[in-house]
Design a protein around this motif. Structure first.
Motif, PDB file in Angstrom:
ATOM      1  N   GLN A 138       0.846  -1.191   0.000  1.00 56.81           N
ATOM      2  CA  GLN A 138       0.000   0.000   0.000  1.00 56.81           C
ATOM      3  C   GLN A 138       0.879   1.236   0.000  1.00 56.81           C
ATOM      4  O   GLN A 138       1.946   1.264   0.630  1.00 56.81           O
ATOM      5  N   ALA A 139       0.432   2.264  -0.724  1.00 60.13           N
ATOM      6  CA  ALA A 139       1.152   3.532  -0.758  1.00 60.13           C
ATOM      7  C   ALA A 139       0.834   4.318   0.504  1.00 60.13           C
ATOM      8  O   ALA A 139      -0.325   4.458   0.897  1.00 60.13           O
ATOM      9  N   ILE A 140       1.881   4.855   1.149  1.00 59.04           N
ATOM     10  CA  ILE A 140       1.669   5.587   2.397  1.00 59.04           C
ATOM     11  C   ILE A 140       2.128   7.035   2.317  1.00 59.04           C
ATOM     12  O   ILE A 140       1.715   7.856   3.123  1.00 59.04           O
ATOM     13  N   TYR A 141       2.985   7.344   1.333  1.00 59.15           N
ATOM     14  CA  TYR A 141       3.443   8.730   1.203  1.00 59.15           C
ATOM     15  C   TYR A 141       4.077   8.901  -0.167  1.00 59.15           C
ATOM     16  O   TYR A 141       4.666   7.976  -0.732  1.00 59.15           O
ATOM     17  N   SER A 142       3.967  10.121  -0.699  1.00 61.72           N
ATOM     18  CA  SER A 142       4.551  10.409  -2.003  1.00 61.72           C
ATOM     19  C   SER A 142       5.082  11.842  -2.016  1.00 61.72           C
ATOM     20  O   SER A 142       4.466  12.754  -1.448  1.00 61.72           O
ATOM     21  N   ASP A 143       6.240  12.034  -2.656  1.00 63.90           N
ATOM     22  CA  ASP A 143       6.737  13.380  -2.930  1.00 63.90           C
ATOM     23  C   ASP A 143       7.081  13.465  -4.414  1.00 63.90           C
ATOM     24  O   ASP A 143       6.716  12.583  -5.194  1.00 63.90           O
TER      25      ASP A 143
ATOM     26  N   LEU B 277       6.087   2.706  -0.071  1.00 61.85           N
ATOM     27  CA  LEU B 277       5.139   1.604  -0.017  1.00 61.85           C
ATOM     28  C   LEU B 277       5.445   0.724   1.182  1.00 61.85           C
ATOM     29  O   LEU B 277       6.611   0.560   1.577  1.00 61.85           O
ATOM     30  N   VAL B 278       4.425   0.152   1.747  1.00 60.96           N
ATOM     31  CA  VAL B 278       4.623  -0.836   2.801  1.00 60.96           C
ATOM     32  C   VAL B 278       4.069  -2.162   2.309  1.00 60.96           C
ATOM     33  O   VAL B 278       2.967  -2.235   1.749  1.00 60.96           O
ATOM     34  N   GLY B 279       4.868  -3.186   2.467  1.00 69.74           N
ATOM     35  CA  GLY B 279       4.451  -4.534   2.118  1.00 69.74           C
ATOM     36  C   GLY B 279       4.431  -5.424   3.336  1.00 69.74           C
ATOM     37  O   GLY B 279       4.631  -4.966   4.469  1.00 69.74           O
TER      38      GLY B 279
END
Length: 792
Positions: free
Chosen positions: A477-482, A488-490
């Motif tokens: 799942q994506a948790i943060y983006s810049d 991503l956390v798996g």
């Protein structure tokens, strides 16, 4: 006046409240609550039309009039309940005022001129009271139980039945009666007279606020407000203000707000500084709304809590909270979600929050109107992930079905072949989740592998990272983006994905046997990771991971960060907040607005509003992150009762010591946690120190000791606090169990004395016997000597 009423029509900002109800289902004697009192120990006393009730945090007791028991409750109709400075409880009934004596479980009536004393209201005055009687006011001194009229001469109706008393000025009391209007009692001039500026006779209730303004409720005509000089400031009714009901039974003030109990309109709350109204009302299908709309009485206890007594729904405690859980409601109802379990969330650029459910399709929540909308065309779908696609469209990942486009305008969904059929079949038929994340140019499909869909070329590519075992990294799942990276956390790793080169790097991995369940990024740039082994913090600058040590939980199911430096944690069906800079946890429970819920990781990579949302198996959780935690003091633990063979022995306890006989059948103690929240559940740690020390941990307020062996036992108790720590133990009582008489010290001494005396007697007798034998031998010897001497 016109400008004033224009302001009054304004609605105050919505607040969330938690309501704890005590009604017939919990054992309340009758559904109409007429008066409420919380005593010095924290016990709630509830007066109804049919009986008195007490709630001590663990048990609800009823008290009734019994004609065969002279010291039972004088009558079942309760007018008011109060307490003097010594903790003595007073209960006013239709057949007089009585004091309650707990150790005897008896009521003793107050007498005035040899008759039962009747009172309809009270005003505390130092060590005593002013009671509102049938005709006038009376002073009461608890020291000698003397009752005297305030003034020798009375005026007006002899059947006033004074129902409210307030001190308006140091030398002036104002009292209201149901049928004979308002009366002023001039203490300096020693006279009573009718209120000169209120001519109406039918007065429902009055109240003097912190600004020394007098509020008068006329039956069916709303409220009048007067200055301290008696000048009318304004009149409020449903016709000219935001007041939603003209029948007002009671008034109370808290935090510069006037709480108004109405007959059918719930509780109206008037902000005394802005003159804006807000409302607490019962809403059909909203299980967290006010339990009823007909409110008879309001009460503010010494801990500043508000309690309400309703006409049909019993008692309820009211507590402002910063957490609200929206649960499932019938399809089409705007007060909740279409299915209980929330599986995904997405914050739109406007005021909408999109909610994916486990079988109820997609819902939207308007954060301005607090209204939900269900979409029947999606009902039955398990929406595991939601992402943006265009201004009018969303992307939905539906469990075991594929990826769909949802049109926000038409509320229709249709398949979107973002990946080819063979890959789509493999990803969506394995029983694993497929998550989505969208940027301006790309859509990231996160399954057993990472796929990138280019919105411009409409081509999909697979990201290859030979050093990473993809088959173990499912449900990322994506948790943060810049601008440069997507995090991503798996199941076993926290990844950094370069958005330009599409290189995938593992930042931190789990230990063997553990799994990552959730993650979020704080405002310092560090990542917080929930796992089956607890909570970790990955320090970005140092590139190191640190486990946060706690005994509160062992496995984390959901995480979220706010902008105030706090981590919100769902763990083992409980809810916690971790304040980063203080390095401390706070336990949150039902009394904080957080009922039992197993939180699911539903990340919101960008927090656009002050409210934080988390999904769970029991509904959608909304957290107002602007609310600071109260610096609550520790609860005060006190001995509520000590029962020997089922009977109270409180009066026998001296200096926290009590002696009980060896042949008792049972000895129990009961404790109460006196604190602001009467409904917070505590774990108690009882310590029994005797020849050996015994520690018992229990959620029960009663410690049943059964039969104790002879000896001395010191009993102390501690309880947990919201931060998970224990308060210092409080010594409750030392119990001295006397041995049976044949084992007692005095009996042993007597026995020893008897044995010694018997031994002495025997010794004396033996000496006498020996002495007699010697004398006998001497006499015989003398006789033989005489015979030899004279016989010859």
């Amino acid at each position: 006046m016109g400008m004033l009423f224009f302001v009054l029509f304004a609605k105050a900002e919505e607040q969330h409240y938690y309501f704890k109800q005590i009604s017939l289902e919990q054992g309340l004697s009758q559904s109409r609550v007429q008066c409420i009192h919380r005593d010095h120990l924290g016990v709630m006393w509830i007066g109804t039309k049919w009986g008195l009730n007490s709630y001590d945090q663990s048990e609800l007791k009823n008290y009734f009039h019994d004609r065969d028991q002279p010291h039972s409750l004088p009558d079942n109709f309760i007018r008011f309940i109060t307490e003097d400075h010594l903790g003595q409880l007073y209960v006013s009934t239709q057949k007089g005022v009585a004091t309650y004596h707990k150790t005897e479980n008896q009521f003793h009536s107050l007498l005035y001129k040899g008759e039962l004393f009747q009172a309809w209201s009270y005003l505390p005055t130092g060590n005593g009271f002013v009671f509102g009687g049938e005709e006038t006011l009376y002073t009461y001194d608890p020291a000698d139980q003397s009752i005297r009229p305030v003034f020798p001469h009375t005026d007006g109706d002899a059947r006033k039945c004074i129902n409210r008393i307030f001190q308006w000025r140091p030398d002036l009391l104002i009292a209201s009666s149901r049928k004979d209007g308002l009366w002023m009692f001039d203490l300096a001039g020693k006279r009573m007279y009718r209120c000169p500026f209120v001519g109406e006779r039918e007065i429902n209730t009055i109240f003097v606020d912190s600004h020394n303004r007098l509020w008068v409720s006329l039956y069916g005509r709303g409220l009048l407000c007067y200055s301290g000089e008696g000048k009318q400031l304004f009149s409020l009714s449903t016709a000219n203000s935001g007041l939603n009901n003209d029948i007002i039974f009671d008034l109370v003030e808290k935090d510069d707000q006037l709480w108004i109990a109405t007959d059918g309109g719930g509780i109206n709350i008037l902000d005394l500084s802005t003159l804006k109204f807000s409302y607490l009302k019962y809403i059909s299908d909203d299980k967290q709304s006010l339990p009823g709309n007909s409110i008879y009485c309001l009460y503010k206890d010494r801990m500043d809590n508000i309690w309400g007594g309703s006409i049909r729904g019993g008692l309820f405690g009211i507590r402002k909270v910063f957490i609200k859980t929206y649960k499932d409601v019938p399809l089409g109802n705007r007060h909740g979600i279409s299915e209980r379990t929330v599986t995904s969330l997405y914050e739109d650029t406007d005021t909408l929050l999109w909610i994916g459910t486990d079988g109820g399709g997609i819902n939207s929540f308007d954060r301005k109107t607090n209204a939900f909308r269900h979409y029947p065309s999606t009902y039955g779908e398990k929406v595991t992930s939601i992402a943006d696609f265009s201004g009018s469209e969303l992307l939905l990942s539906c469990f075991n079905k594929g990826i769909f486009i949802f049109n926000k305008l038409t509320a229709q969904m249709y398949p979107f072949p973002v990946i080819n059929d063979s890959i789509s079949g493999r990803e969506f038929s394995s029983g694993d989740l497929v998550n989505l994340y969208a940027t301006k140019d790309h859509i990231y499909i996160l399954g057993t592998r990472v796929y990138v869909y280019d919105k411009h070329t409409r081509q999909t590519t697979i990201i290859y990272a030979p050093r990473i075992e993809f088959e173990r990294k499912i449900a990322m799942q994506a948790i943060y983006s810049d601008d440069d990276d997507l995090y991503l956390v798996g199941t076993n790793d926290l990844f950094r994905l370069n958005r330009k080169t599409h290189e995938l790097f593992s930042l931190v991995s789990t230990e063997e046997g553990d799994e990552f369940t959730s993650a979020c990024r704080d405002d310092k740039g560090n990542f917080w990771i929930g796992s089956t082994a607890g909570l970790l913090c990955y320090h970005t600058r140092e590139g190191t991971a640190e486990k946060i040590q706690t005994s509160l939980f062992h496995s984390v199911s959901g995480l979220a960060c706010d902008k105030q430096g706090r981590i919100w944690i769902g763990a083992q069906n409980m809810f916690f907040a971790y304040i980063i800079h203080e390095e401390r946890f706070v336990i949150l429970d039902e009394s904080d607005g957080m009922p039992f819920n197993e939180l699911i990781f539903t990340p919101l990579p960008a927090l656009r509003t002050r409210n934080l949302y988390m999904g769970g198996t029991m509904g959608l959780v909304r957290i107002d992150t602007d609310i600071a935690f109260e610096n609550n003091s520790s609860p005060v633990l006190q001995l509520l009762d000590a029962k020997l063979n089922g009977r109270s022995t409180l009066e026998q306890i001296r200096d926290r010591r009590i002696s009980i006989p060896w042949d008792h059948s049972s000895f129990n103690i009961q404790v109460i946690a006196n604190e602001k929240s009467s409904f917070r559940k505590h774990l108690f740690r009882y310590t029994i120190a005797g020849k050996n020390e015994t520690v018992i941990e229990s959620y029960l307020h009663t410690l049943e000791l059964g039969t104790l062996a002879p000896g001395e036992y010191t009993i102390s108790v501690a309880c947990d606090m919201p931060n998970g720590e224990w308060i210092e133990p409080t010594e409750l009582v030392t119990v001295i169990v006397s041995p049976p008489w044949w084992k007692s010290a005095w009996f042993v001494l007597i026995c020893i004395s008897l044995v010694l005396c018997a031994g002495a007697v025997v010794f004396y007798l033996l000496l006498r016997k020996k002495e007699n034998r010697l004398k006998q031998k001497m006499r015989e010897h003398e006789k033989r000597h005489m015979r030899r001497r004279y016989g010859s």
